[in-house]
Design a protein around this motif. Sequence first.
Motif, PDB file in Angstrom:
ATOM      1  N   TYR A  38      -4.823 -13.679  -9.902  1.00 29.57           N
ATOM      2  CA  TYR A  38      -4.041 -12.719 -10.685  1.00 29.57           C
ATOM      3  C   TYR A  38      -4.404 -12.773 -12.163  1.00 29.57           C
ATOM      4  O   TYR A  38      -4.393 -11.742 -12.841  1.00 29.57           O
ATOM      5  CB  TYR A  38      -2.549 -12.938 -10.481  1.00 29.57           C
ATOM      6  CG  TYR A  38      -2.055 -12.507  -9.122  1.00 29.57           C
ATOM      7  CD1 TYR A  38      -2.439 -11.295  -8.571  1.00 29.57           C
ATOM      8  CD2 TYR A  38      -1.203 -13.306  -8.377  1.00 29.57           C
ATOM      9  CE1 TYR A  38      -1.998 -10.891  -7.323  1.00 29.57           C
ATOM     10  CE2 TYR A  38      -0.752 -12.905  -7.127  1.00 29.57           C
ATOM     11  CZ  TYR A  38      -1.161 -11.700  -6.607  1.00 29.57           C
ATOM     12  OH  TYR A  38      -0.718 -11.303  -5.373  1.00 29.57           O
ATOM     13  N   GLU A  60       1.741  -7.887  -7.877  1.00 30.73           N
ATOM     14  CA  GLU A  60       0.757  -6.866  -7.497  1.00 30.73           C
ATOM     15  C   GLU A  60       1.186  -5.468  -7.931  1.00 30.73           C
ATOM     16  O   GLU A  60       0.376  -4.677  -8.418  1.00 30.73           O
ATOM     17  CB  GLU A  60       0.501  -6.895  -5.998  1.00 30.73           C
ATOM     18  CG  GLU A  60      -0.369  -8.054  -5.574  1.00 30.73           C
ATOM     19  CD  GLU A  60      -0.886  -7.910  -4.164  1.00 30.73           C
ATOM     20  OE1 GLU A  60      -1.198  -6.766  -3.757  1.00 30.73           O
ATOM     21  OE2 GLU A  60      -0.974  -8.939  -3.487  1.00 30.73           O
ATOM     22  N   LEU A  61       2.461  -5.164  -7.749  1.00 28.91           N
ATOM     23  CA  LEU A  61       2.950  -3.836  -8.135  1.00 28.91           C
ATOM     24  C   LEU A  61       2.910  -3.648  -9.649  1.00 28.91           C
ATOM     25  O   LEU A  61       2.540  -2.576 -10.132  1.00 28.91           O
ATOM     26  CB  LEU A  61       4.362  -3.616  -7.596  1.00 28.91           C
ATOM     27  CG  LEU A  61       4.475  -3.482  -6.079  1.00 28.91           C
ATOM     28  CD1 LEU A  61       5.944  -3.351  -5.662  1.00 28.91           C
ATOM     29  CD2 LEU A  61       3.670  -2.319  -5.566  1.00 28.91           C
ATOM     30  N   LEU A 121       0.867  -5.225 -11.757  1.00 33.66           N
ATOM     31  CA  LEU A 121      -0.543  -5.111 -12.140  1.00 33.66           C
ATOM     32  C   LEU A 121      -1.057  -3.702 -11.866  1.00 33.66           C
ATOM     33  O   LEU A 121      -1.777  -3.119 -12.692  1.00 33.66           O
ATOM     34  CB  LEU A 121      -1.383  -6.137 -11.375  1.00 33.66           C
ATOM     35  CG  LEU A 121      -1.322  -7.570 -11.874  1.00 33.66           C
ATOM     36  CD1 LEU A 121      -1.994  -8.516 -10.892  1.00 33.66           C
ATOM     37  CD2 LEU A 121      -1.957  -7.696 -13.250  1.00 33.66           C
ATOM     38  N   TYR A 122      -0.682  -3.143 -10.739  1.00 34.84           N
ATOM     39  CA  TYR A 122      -1.093  -1.778 -10.406  1.00 34.84           C
ATOM     40  C   TYR A 122      -0.492  -0.778 -11.404  1.00 34.84           C
ATOM     41  O   TYR A 122      -1.171   0.153 -11.840  1.00 34.84           O
ATOM     42  CB  TYR A 122      -0.670  -1.438  -8.976  1.00 34.84           C
ATOM     43  CG  TYR A 122      -1.171  -0.103  -8.517  1.00 34.84           C
ATOM     44  CD1 TYR A 122      -2.511   0.087  -8.213  1.00 34.84           C
ATOM     45  CD2 TYR A 122      -0.308   0.978  -8.386  1.00 34.84           C
ATOM     46  CE1 TYR A 122      -2.992   1.311  -7.803  1.00 34.84           C
ATOM     47  CE2 TYR A 122      -0.768   2.200  -7.972  1.00 34.84           C
ATOM     48  CZ  TYR A 122      -2.112   2.369  -7.679  1.00 34.84           C
ATOM     49  OH  TYR A 122      -2.573   3.595  -7.279  1.00 34.84           O
ATOM     50  N   ASP A 170       1.505   6.437  -6.981  1.00 30.35           N
ATOM     51  CA  ASP A 170       0.449   7.406  -7.301  1.00 30.35           C
ATOM     52  C   ASP A 170       1.012   8.820  -7.381  1.00 30.35           C
ATOM     53  O   ASP A 170       0.665   9.580  -8.288  1.00 30.35           O
ATOM     54  CB  ASP A 170      -0.662   7.361  -6.253  1.00 30.35           C
ATOM     55  CG  ASP A 170      -1.561   6.149  -6.419  1.00 30.35           C
ATOM     56  OD1 ASP A 170      -1.604   5.583  -7.525  1.00 30.35           O
ATOM     57  OD2 ASP A 170      -2.214   5.771  -5.425  1.00 30.35           O
ATOM     58  N   GLN A 184      -7.382 -10.588 -12.662  1.00 34.19           N
ATOM     59  CA  GLN A 184      -6.984  -9.179 -12.707  1.00 34.19           C
ATOM     60  C   GLN A 184      -6.335  -8.841 -14.044  1.00 34.19           C
ATOM     61  O   GLN A 184      -6.554  -7.768 -14.610  1.00 34.19           O
ATOM     62  CB  GLN A 184      -6.021  -8.863 -11.568  1.00 34.19           C
ATOM     63  CG  GLN A 184      -6.654  -8.863 -10.213  1.00 34.19           C
ATOM     64  CD  GLN A 184      -5.643  -8.528  -9.120  1.00 34.19           C
ATOM     65  OE1 GLN A 184      -4.560  -8.031  -9.384  1.00 34.19           O
ATOM     66  NE2 GLN A 184      -6.021  -8.801  -7.885  1.00 34.19           N
ATOM     67  N   LYS A 244       2.345   1.666  -3.435  1.00 37.83           N
ATOM     68  CA  LYS A 244       1.321   2.138  -4.374  1.00 37.83           C
ATOM     69  C   LYS A 244       1.062   3.629  -4.203  1.00 37.83           C
ATOM     70  O   LYS A 244       0.879   4.344  -5.192  1.00 37.83           O
ATOM     71  CB  LYS A 244       0.017   1.356  -4.180  1.00 37.83           C
ATOM     72  CG  LYS A 244       0.065  -0.041  -4.764  1.00 37.83           C
ATOM     73  CD  LYS A 244      -1.257  -0.755  -4.563  1.00 37.83           C
ATOM     74  CE  LYS A 244      -1.243  -2.147  -5.157  1.00 37.83           C
ATOM     75  NZ  LYS A 244      -2.533  -2.848  -4.954  1.00 37.83           N
ATOM     76  N   SER A 245       1.063   4.119  -2.973  1.00 35.45           N
ATOM     77  CA  SER A 245       0.861   5.555  -2.772  1.00 35.45           C
ATOM     78  C   SER A 245       2.038   6.353  -3.326  1.00 35.45           C
ATOM     79  O   SER A 245       1.856   7.437  -3.885  1.00 35.45           O
ATOM     80  CB  SER A 245       0.624   5.873  -1.303  1.00 35.45           C
ATOM     81  OG  SER A 245       1.786   5.651  -0.556  1.00 35.45           O
ATOM     82  N   GLU A 276      -2.413  -0.990 -14.579  1.00 33.44           N
ATOM     83  CA  GLU A 276      -3.732  -0.391 -14.361  1.00 33.44           C
ATOM     84  C   GLU A 276      -3.640   1.131 -14.452  1.00 33.44           C
ATOM     85  O   GLU A 276      -4.467   1.787 -15.097  1.00 33.44           O
ATOM     86  CB  GLU A 276      -4.227  -0.816 -12.985  1.00 33.44           C
ATOM     87  CG  GLU A 276      -5.600  -0.360 -12.616  1.00 33.44           C
ATOM     88  CD  GLU A 276      -5.953  -0.828 -11.211  1.00 33.44           C
ATOM     89  OE1 GLU A 276      -6.410   0.023 -10.423  1.00 33.44           O
ATOM     90  OE2 GLU A 276      -5.755  -2.015 -10.908  1.00 33.44           O
ATOM     91  N   ARG A 277      -2.626   1.695 -13.831  1.00 32.75           N
ATOM     92  CA  ARG A 277      -2.438   3.153 -13.877  1.00 32.75           C
ATOM     93  C   ARG A 277      -2.072   3.627 -15.282  1.00 32.75           C
ATOM     94  O   ARG A 277      -2.486   4.712 -15.697  1.00 32.75           O
ATOM     95  CB  ARG A 277      -1.350   3.585 -12.894  1.00 32.75           C
ATOM     96  CG  ARG A 277      -1.735   3.578 -11.440  1.00 32.75           C
ATOM     97  CD  ARG A 277      -2.925   4.478 -11.112  1.00 32.75           C
ATOM     98  NE  ARG A 277      -2.789   5.841 -11.566  1.00 32.75           N
ATOM     99  CZ  ARG A 277      -2.507   6.875 -10.806  1.00 32.75           C
ATOM    100  NH1 ARG A 277      -2.341   6.717  -9.527  1.00 32.75           N
ATOM    101  NH2 ARG A 277      -2.402   8.081 -11.319  1.00 32.75           N
ATOM    102  N   ALA A 297       0.831  -1.215   0.000  1.00 36.22           N
ATOM    103  CA  ALA A 297       0.000   0.000   0.000  1.00 36.22           C
ATOM    104  C   ALA A 297       0.862   1.261   0.000  1.00 36.22           C
ATOM    105  O   ALA A 297       0.561   2.226  -0.715  1.00 36.22           O
ATOM    106  CB  ALA A 297      -0.926  -0.005   1.210  1.00 36.22           C
TER     107      ALA A 297
END
Length: 158
Positions: free
Chosen positions: A149, A101-102, A104-105, A61, A152, A57-58, A108-109, A54
Amino acid sequence: MKIESIVTIKKELQHLPMEDLLALCLRLGKFKKENKALLTYLLFESHDEDGYIASVKSTLDELFEGMNTDSYFYMKKTIRKILRQIRVYSRYSNKKTTEVELLLYFCERLNQLKPSIHRNRTLSNLYERQIISIKKKISVLHEDLQYDYNLQLQDLRQ
C-alpha cells in the motif's frame, strides 16, 4: 423509550426461535435503506471481498462520470458525497484493507479529474487529508500489506 445495550439485545436474541429471528431481520431490512444494504453485504458479498471492492469501485466510477465539472463548487459537493459513500461501504466490510483500497482508488480518481483539483485549495486540502488518513490506516496493517500500500501511495504522490 429506553434503548437497550448490545449485550442485552444479544442475550434476548439468543432465546428467540429461528422464525422470530428471520422476521426481525426482514423487518430491519424494510425499515431503513442502510440496514438493507448491510444485510445484502452480509448475505451475498461478504464471502468475496475482492468482488465487493470491484463492485464498489464501479459504483464510484459512475459517480465520478456523472460529476458536473463546470464549477469547483459542484465538484466539491459531489466529491464529498462520494467520500461519504466510501465511508459507508467501508463500515459494512469492517476490514481495514477494504477501506484502504477504496480510499486509494478515490485519491487516484481525484488525480485524474479535469480540471485538476490541485488548482482549488479546498479540494487540494481534502485530497491531502485523505492521504494522511490512508497513511494512518496503513500503519496498523500487516508489514507485507504496508509495503504494498505504501508503494501505491507513493505512486499517488508523484
